[in-house]
Design a protein around this motif. Structure first.
Motif, PDB file in Angstrom:
ATOM      1  N   TYR A   1       0.824  -1.206   0.000  1.00 51.01           N
ATOM      2  CA  TYR A   1       0.000   0.000   0.000  1.00 51.01           C
ATOM      3  C   TYR A   1       0.859   1.257   0.000  1.00 51.01           C
ATOM      4  CZ  TYR A   1      -4.100   2.837   1.166  1.00 51.01           C
ATOM      5  OH  TYR A   1      -5.114   3.753   1.127  1.00 51.01           O
TER       6      TYR A   1
ATOM      7  N   TYR B   1      -0.651  -4.337   4.050  1.00 55.65           N
ATOM      8  CA  TYR B   1      -1.519  -3.198   3.687  1.00 55.65           C
ATOM      9  C   TYR B   1      -1.672  -2.153   4.790  1.00 55.65           C
ATOM     10  CZ  TYR B   1      -2.624  -5.629  -0.593  1.00 55.65           C
ATOM     11  OH  TYR B   1      -2.512  -6.226  -1.828  1.00 55.65           O
TER      12      TYR B   1
ATOM     13  N   ASP C   1      -5.723  -5.087 -12.880  1.00 55.95           N
ATOM     14  CA  ASP C   1      -6.630  -4.374 -11.979  1.00 55.95           C
ATOM     15  C   ASP C   1      -5.775  -3.729 -10.907  1.00 55.95           C
ATOM     16  OD1 ASP C   1      -9.108  -5.222 -13.108  1.00 55.95           O
ATOM     17  OD2 ASP C   1      -8.736  -7.212 -12.268  1.00 55.95           O
ATOM     18  N   SER C   2      -6.073  -2.476 -10.557  1.00 57.88           N
ATOM     19  CA  SER C   2      -5.301  -1.902  -9.455  1.00 57.88           C
ATOM     20  C   SER C   2      -6.261  -1.522  -8.336  1.00 57.88           C
ATOM     21  CB  SER C   2      -4.462  -0.714  -9.910  1.00 57.88           C
ATOM     22  OG  SER C   2      -5.273   0.342 -10.310  1.00 57.88           O
TER      23      SER C   2
ATOM     24  N   ILE D   1      -7.008  -3.381  -5.850  1.00 66.12           N
ATOM     25  CA  ILE D   1      -7.669  -4.520  -5.206  1.00 66.12           C
ATOM     26  C   ILE D   1      -6.619  -5.541  -4.773  1.00 66.12           C
ATOM     27  CG2 ILE D   1      -9.831  -4.349  -6.525  1.00 66.12           C
ATOM     28  CD1 ILE D   1      -8.706  -6.883  -8.103  1.00 66.12           C
ATOM     29  N   THR D   2      -7.013  -6.396  -3.848  1.00 75.08           N
ATOM     30  CA  THR D   2      -6.172  -7.560  -3.567  1.00 75.08           C
ATOM     31  C   THR D   2      -6.704  -8.655  -4.485  1.00 75.08           C
ATOM     32  OG1 THR D   2      -7.660  -8.180  -1.776  1.00 75.08           O
ATOM     33  CG2 THR D   2      -5.731  -6.886  -1.192  1.00 75.08           C
TER      34      THR D   2
ATOM     35  N   VAL E   1      -9.879 -11.064  -4.677  1.00 81.46           N
ATOM     36  CA  VAL E   1     -11.191 -10.576  -5.106  1.00 81.46           C
ATOM     37  C   VAL E   1     -11.466 -10.960  -6.562  1.00 81.46           C
ATOM     38  CG1 VAL E   1     -12.627  -8.520  -5.342  1.00 81.46           C
ATOM     39  CG2 VAL E   1     -10.938  -8.636  -3.506  1.00 81.46           C
ATOM     40  N   LYS E   2     -10.401 -10.920  -7.379  1.00 84.77           N
ATOM     41  CA  LYS E   2     -10.533 -11.309  -8.792  1.00 84.77           C
ATOM     42  C   LYS E   2      -9.419 -12.297  -9.147  1.00 84.77           C
ATOM     43  CE  LYS E   2     -12.839  -7.290 -10.790  1.00 84.77           C
ATOM     44  NZ  LYS E   2     -12.677  -6.166 -11.741  1.00 84.77           N
TER      45      LYS E   2
ATOM     46  N   THR F   1      -2.072 -13.620  -1.136  1.00 82.99           N
ATOM     47  CA  THR F   1      -3.130 -13.064  -0.281  1.00 82.99           C
ATOM     48  C   THR F   1      -3.455 -14.019   0.871  1.00 82.99           C
ATOM     49  OG1 THR F   1      -5.018 -14.080  -1.453  1.00 82.99           O
ATOM     50  CG2 THR F   1      -4.207 -11.961  -2.298  1.00 82.99           C
TER      51      THR F   1
END
Ligand SMILES: O=C(O)[C@@H](CO)OP(=O)(O)O
Ligand SMILES: [Mn+2]
Ligand SMILES: [Mn+2]
Length: 559
Positions: free
Chosen positions: A208, A257, A390-391, A393-394, A397-398, A435
């Protein structure tokens, strides 16, 4: 090669033809381990990778991806993307950053080098700032190296030192940040007893704050800049131990994070903003996640975010992070000189190359593959395509990430027949594995497997060859284990989730309709590792590898 000197020309392979289309797939974070419920690759539905393993025993094997096989200091060092892709691309084993820094510190040579002399010029009147990842993970940095550097810098005249910490929880267990901060606080207290004004000045979680890579999200670097340079952050604390404990509790953030914080004095004033006349060292040895902060600290012209102030400092990296950009221009330890990589050879020998991944791994199959050099060797021979990640997000999630998009780009490149080598990195196993979310990692592994299928199908269509391998383990083991391999339980009886890479070997599979009959893995390189892959790939392109490359994994049996 003529006797008169060096030549890029590779000898023809005596048996293997040129001109085949080769699909080179690197599954990031895909190791081989005992099948159990914490092995997400085993649990996931992965028919393509399973069939490669079962299909032909002489075309599937394991290779080493950790420790000395990739140039790391000890056999307890897990593999990582930098050393893994360096080895895959360069075909030789280089003493890597971790080892070179160990040597520089142990021998004291670091203090005699140009980089240290440069920062030392500020010690009389300025502050020395040390910015980096605080853990013993050994992937990007090591706390014992920071400890030695603190000692060495103070013995060499640093009177005022500020440490800007980035908490880990990715290469080490989540929650371990508290212990590392306590250790550092103890060391700084000892320095204070000796009359050195030494404190932690700011902090935040690595994912982060500060350690973004490949320009995925400059906001990450800006958060760090605001705290480290400007002394501004949403959270202010008197002590870093308190900061980390409290922010973990209150914001529910994991170590990776933790939001940015600054340490303030009794009047609420930040204790260590970076100002004119100061020295700054980024103490990570690994390159990818230091390039962006290095640009912000070094470049006069800079438009990625508003720096508000651009202090006149003497900045040095632990290493030089980008060999092409020569960034940063000052550094404490010279990086491994990775030259004559397979990518450069192949381009000189007419092999047209396409490389692709999504942003978070894009530099792995380009920058790391090419020996930590950004850019093309020859733009007329190469095309590198980056699919935006994708930015914000962890990736649990995707978890499918951009696997299909990467595979489709590779498929199109293969079917276009414009390239001889089509190289991709599929990030899922690694990025989602980090993650610690087991369910999501299972989905991730399935997605990566489906992407492999898309690429292999395209190779089938053009009569090509595939090489499928990985850079290190991750998703195949998601739990911390004791020496005998049993999952370790914490005090509450819960398993301890392993977010990090592993020490496991990785698979390599070859095949495809273009693979000449009689090609199989040799059985006289049992200790083969990632560095043996480059010569293998050169052979499959119809060339002999240079003599100083690690030996090829394959042989051609006459039928
Ligand atoms: O995310 C990263 O920086 C590392 C782990 O620290 O992972 P990888 O080596 O796979 O890039
Ligand atoms: Mn990796
Ligand atoms: Mn990783």
């Amino acid at each position: 090669m003529g006797s008169s000197g060096f030549s890029w020309k590779l000898p023809d392979h005596p048996k293997l033809p040129k001109g085949k289309i080769l699909g080179m797939v690197v599954l990031d974070g895909w190791g081989e381990a005992h099948p159990d419920q914490y092995n997400c690759i085993h649990v996931a539905d992965t028919p393509t990778m399973d069939s490669l393993k079962k299909g032909a025993p002489e075309k599937w094997r394991l290779v080493k991806a950790h420790g000395s096989a990739v140039g790391l200091p000890t056999e307890d060092d897990m593999g990582n993307s930098e050393v893994g892709h360096n080895a895959l691309g360069a075909g030789r084993i280089y003493a890597q950053g971790a080892k070179l820094v160990d040597f520089g510190l142990a021998s004291g040579k670091i203090y005699e080098g140009e980089g240290f002399k440069y920062i030392k010029e500020c010690f009389e009147t300025g502050t020395l700032h040390l910015i980096g990842l605080l853990s013993d993970g050994g992937v990007h940095s090591r706390i014992d190296q920071l400890q030695l550097l603190l000692k060495g810098a103070s013995e060499n005249g640093a009177k005022r030192i500020r440490v800007h910490i980035l908490t880990d929880g990715r290469d080490v267990l989540d929650g371990s940040s508290v212990g590392f901060v306590e250790t550092l606080e103890n060391d700084l207290a000892k320095l204070r007893e000796k009359g050195v004004d030494a404190q932690i000045a700011s902090g935040g979680g690595r994912m982060y704050v500060t350690m973004d890579r490949y320009e995925n999200d400059w906001e990450v670097v800006k958060r760090g800049w605001d705290a480290q340079v400007l002394g501004e952050a949403p959270y202010k604390f008197r002590s870093a131990v308190e900061a980390v404990k409290k922010l973990r509790e209150d914001t529910k953030a994991s170590d990776q994070y933790i939001p940015p914080f600054v340490i303030v004095d009794e009047n609420g004033k930040p204790v260590g903003p970076i100002v004119d006349g100061d020295a700054v060292v980024t103490f990570n040895f690994r390159a990818d996640r230091m390039v962006m902060i290095a640009k912000s600290l070094e470049y006069e012209d800079f438009d990625k975010f508003d720096r508000v102030r651009f202090p006149k400092i003497h900045y040095a990296g632990m290493l030089q992070y980008d060999g092409e950009l020569k960034l940063p221009s000052h550094y404490l330890v010279s990086p491994p000189e990775i030259e004559r990589t397979s990518g450069e050879y192949l381009v000189h020998n007419g092999v047209r190359t396409f490389a692709c991944s999504e942003t978070v791994k894009f530099g792995h199959v380009t920058f790391f593959w090419n020996g930590n050099r950004s850019g093309y060797f020859d733009p007329s021979m190469e095309e590198y395509v980056e699919i935006p990640s994708d930015s914000g997000i962890t990736f649990n999630v995707k978890p499918k990430m951009k696997a299909v998009e990467i595979a489709e780009k590779a498929r199109d490149a293969i079917l276009s027949r414009k390239f001889h080598q089509v190289r991709v990195n599929l990030p899922n196993g690694d990025m989602v594995g980090h993650t610690g979310d087991i369910e999501a990692t299972i989905v991730a592994c399935k997605a990566a497997d489906e992407a492999v299928k898309i690429i292999l199908d395209a190779i089938e269509q053009v009569g090509g060859i595939y090489v499928v391998t990985a850079d290190h383990g991750n998703a195949e083991d998601m739990v911390k284990r004791n020496k005998s391999g049993q999952p370790l339980l914490d005090k509450a009886g819960k398993i301890q989730i392993l977010t990090s890479h592993t020490l496991q070997p990785v698979p390599i599979a070859i095949g495809g309709p273009g693979l000449a009959a009689g090609v199989r893995f040799r059985n006289d390189v049992p200790g083969g590792g990632l560095a043996n892959v480059a010569a293998t790939v050169m052979n499959l392109h119809g060339f002999e590898a240079p003599s100083d490359y690690e030996p090829t994994l394959i042989e051609v049996i006459d039928n």
